[in-house]
Motif scaffolding. Structure first.
Motif, mmCIF file in Angstrom:
data_model
loop_
_atom_site.group_PDB
_atom_site.id
_atom_site.type_symbol
_atom_site.label_atom_id
_atom_site.label_comp_id
_atom_site.label_asym_id
_atom_site.label_seq_id
_atom_site.Cartn_x
_atom_site.Cartn_y
_atom_site.Cartn_z
ATOM 1 N N ASP A 78 3.441 0.094 6.808
ATOM 2 C CA ASP A 78 3.688 1.841 6.912
ATOM 3 C C ASP A 78 2.282 2.650 6.848
ATOM 4 O OD1 ASP A 78 4.927 4.140 7.239
ATOM 5 O OD2 ASP A 78 5.654 4.194 5.219
ATOM 6 N N SER A 80 2.427 5.488 8.543
ATOM 7 C CA SER A 80 2.968 7.072 9.147
ATOM 8 C C SER A 80 2.332 8.222 8.234
ATOM 9 C CB SER A 80 4.696 7.117 8.833
ATOM 10 O OG SER A 80 4.809 6.787 7.227
ATOM 11 N N LEU A 83 -1.367 8.372 9.773
ATOM 12 C CA LEU A 83 -1.332 8.858 10.921
ATOM 13 C C LEU A 83 -1.063 10.461 10.983
ATOM 14 C CD1 LEU A 83 0.392 5.774 12.755
ATOM 15 C CD2 LEU A 83 -1.898 6.552 12.955
ATOM 16 N N ALA A 103 -0.646 -2.020 8.534
ATOM 17 C CA ALA A 103 -0.744 -0.569 8.771
ATOM 18 C C ALA A 103 -1.921 -0.378 9.238
ATOM 19 C CB ALA A 103 -0.710 0.201 7.154
ATOM 20 N N LYS A 105 -3.857 -1.965 11.515
ATOM 21 C CA LYS A 105 -3.735 -2.319 13.051
ATOM 22 C C LYS A 105 -3.056 -0.988 13.772
ATOM 23 C CE LYS A 105 -2.541 -5.639 16.202
ATOM 24 N NZ LYS A 105 -1.675 -7.009 16.559
ATOM 25 N N LYS A 106 -2.371 -0.475 13.012
ATOM 26 C CA LYS A 106 -1.836 0.702 13.983
ATOM 27 C C LYS A 106 -2.815 1.966 13.880
ATOM 28 C CE LYS A 106 3.136 -0.213 12.291
ATOM 29 N NZ LYS A 106 4.256 0.121 11.473
ATOM 30 N N LYS A 109 -5.559 1.304 16.406
ATOM 31 C CA LYS A 109 -4.726 1.612 17.807
ATOM 32 C C LYS A 109 -4.997 3.181 18.211
ATOM 33 C CE LYS A 109 -0.938 0.792 20.798
ATOM 34 N NZ LYS A 109 0.217 0.439 20.959
ATOM 35 N N TYR A 110 -4.669 3.964 17.178
ATOM 36 C CA TYR A 110 -4.639 5.481 17.399
ATOM 37 C C TYR A 110 -6.164 5.659 17.374
ATOM 38 C CZ TYR A 110 -4.195 10.264 16.416
ATOM 39 O OH TYR A 110 -4.191 11.748 16.552
#
Length: 371
Positions: A78, A80, A83, A103, A105-106, A109-110
């Motif tokens: 998570d 979220s 981000l 988490a 990795k997300k 990417k952003y």
């Protein structure tokens, strides 16, 4: 002004070693002219929504700390909340402190999409010792993905030890051990008067795989037959000690050893200040060599020499009477006796880990990043 978001599972302002590292690094960055925002978690928070606070003059955000098995499992993936912070504010650099891999990795990417530089602050190589198979499986995957894949795809690394510096050789990085702010009053407390004799201190929460407090207790019991020595243990109670090392609840503890349980960080530092030596008894393995003992940094910063086994790159700072002595588990009794006999010959450089000592290498590292 360049803005940095520093994220991780740390509890501000100084609830644990992770928070102390982040705050010291943030002060270092602020001294260099960066605006730093910190985002961690808290035992006191009751919501997964961010709560805005201020510590040490920094804008800080806290959310509920993962407590249940479901929450701990969820935290691996998570991102979220982090981000949300990135989307609602302008940041130029993101520093992720030992952040869970999926988490992370997300977030990477952003950041790549929005031209935000990403730096990982790496202070440990976690072992896989959870009693539940599913958590061991998740932890193993998390460790592999973060340490062997994602960290190698960042814009830069902050590493805590020589072991990690060698492992990630060829990448843009800076090695920064745990740091302190020597201008804070807590590092300059006066030594209080205690009873006669040699005072040794162990401070922390040991485990059978990380720290051999049981061997230290036995060695002090032997030493006490010849010298007026006392070992004070801060961080755990006698009951917890017996549980960790699987001792019989009715077994006796040597009279030369006193367990004080968990106390405030300030009280622990005062006890360290009062001691003749602080002790670190860890075996050489990947976990201990990849990390760096924050208690060594705190002890030296208090002006108290350290007796430590040769883990990580502690030899860079301790040895032959300089800030203490290197000791060995197989010869622990003899090494402790030698250290006691040579206490008056030891000198301590208490400003060694002041964050201001690392301004130049930190600046060189950040200047090298592609912007």
């Amino acid at each position: 002004m360049c803005r940095i978001l520093y994220i991780g599972r740390f509890e501000l302002p100084d609830k644990e070693a992770t928070a102390n590292r982040v705050v010291a690094n943030a002060k270092l960055l602020r001294e260099m002219g960066y605006e730093v925002v910190l985002a961690g978690w808290s035992e006191e928070a009751s919501s997964s929504e961010w709560i805005k606070k201020e510590f040490f003059g920094f804008e800080c955000y806290e959310k509920k700390k993962a407590k249940t098995s479901y929450e701990k499992f969820k935290m691996f993936a998570d991102a979220s909340a982090e981000l949300e912070l990135l989307k609602s504010n302008r940041f130029d650099i993101l520093i992720a402190y030992d952040f869970p891999a999926v988490a992370l990795k997300k977030i990477m990417k952003y950041c790549a999409k929005h031209r935000i530089l990403i730096v990982c602050d790496i202070s440990e190589w976690y072992t896989n010792s959870n009693r539940y198979f599913i958590f061991r499986l998740v932890r193993a995957y998390d460790s592999y993905l973060r340490m062997k894949v994602l960290n190698k795809k960042t814009d830069g690394l902050i590493v805590i030890s020589e072991y990690l510096e060698k492992y990630y050789a060829g990448q843009k990085m800076v090695r920064i051990p745990p740091l302190v702010d020597k201008q804070e009053e807590k590092w300059n407390m006066q030594k209080t008067q205690l009873q006669e004799g040699i005072r040794l201190i162990y401070a922390g929460w040991p485990s059978k795989t990380k720290e051999r407090l049981d061997l230290l207790v036995a060695a002090v019991a032997n030493l006490a037959q010849k010298y007026p020595v006392q070992l004070d243990v801060y961080g755990i109670s006698e009951k917890q000690y017996k549980a960790i090392y699987e001792l019989d609840a009715e077994s006796s503890i040597p009279s030369a050893v006193t367990f004080h349980g968990r106390v405030s960080h300030l009280e622990t530092l005062q006890a360290v200040k009062n001691a003749d030596y602080s002790l670190i008894i860890r075996e050489s393995n990947r976990k201990n060599n990849a990390g760096f003992p924050s208690k060594l940094v705190e002890s030296i910063s208090c002006g108290t020499p350290v007796l430590t086994t040769p883990i990580s790159n502690v030899r860079d700072y301790v040895g032959e009477g300089k800030n203490g002595f290197i000791i060995s588990i197989p010869t622990l009794d003899q090494d402790l006796e030698q250290a006691i006999c040579h206490r008056q010959e030891v000198s301590v450089e208490d400003g060694l880990f002041d964050y201001r000592q690392y301004l130049e290498p930190a600046k060189a590292f950040l200047d090298s990043l592609d912007r």
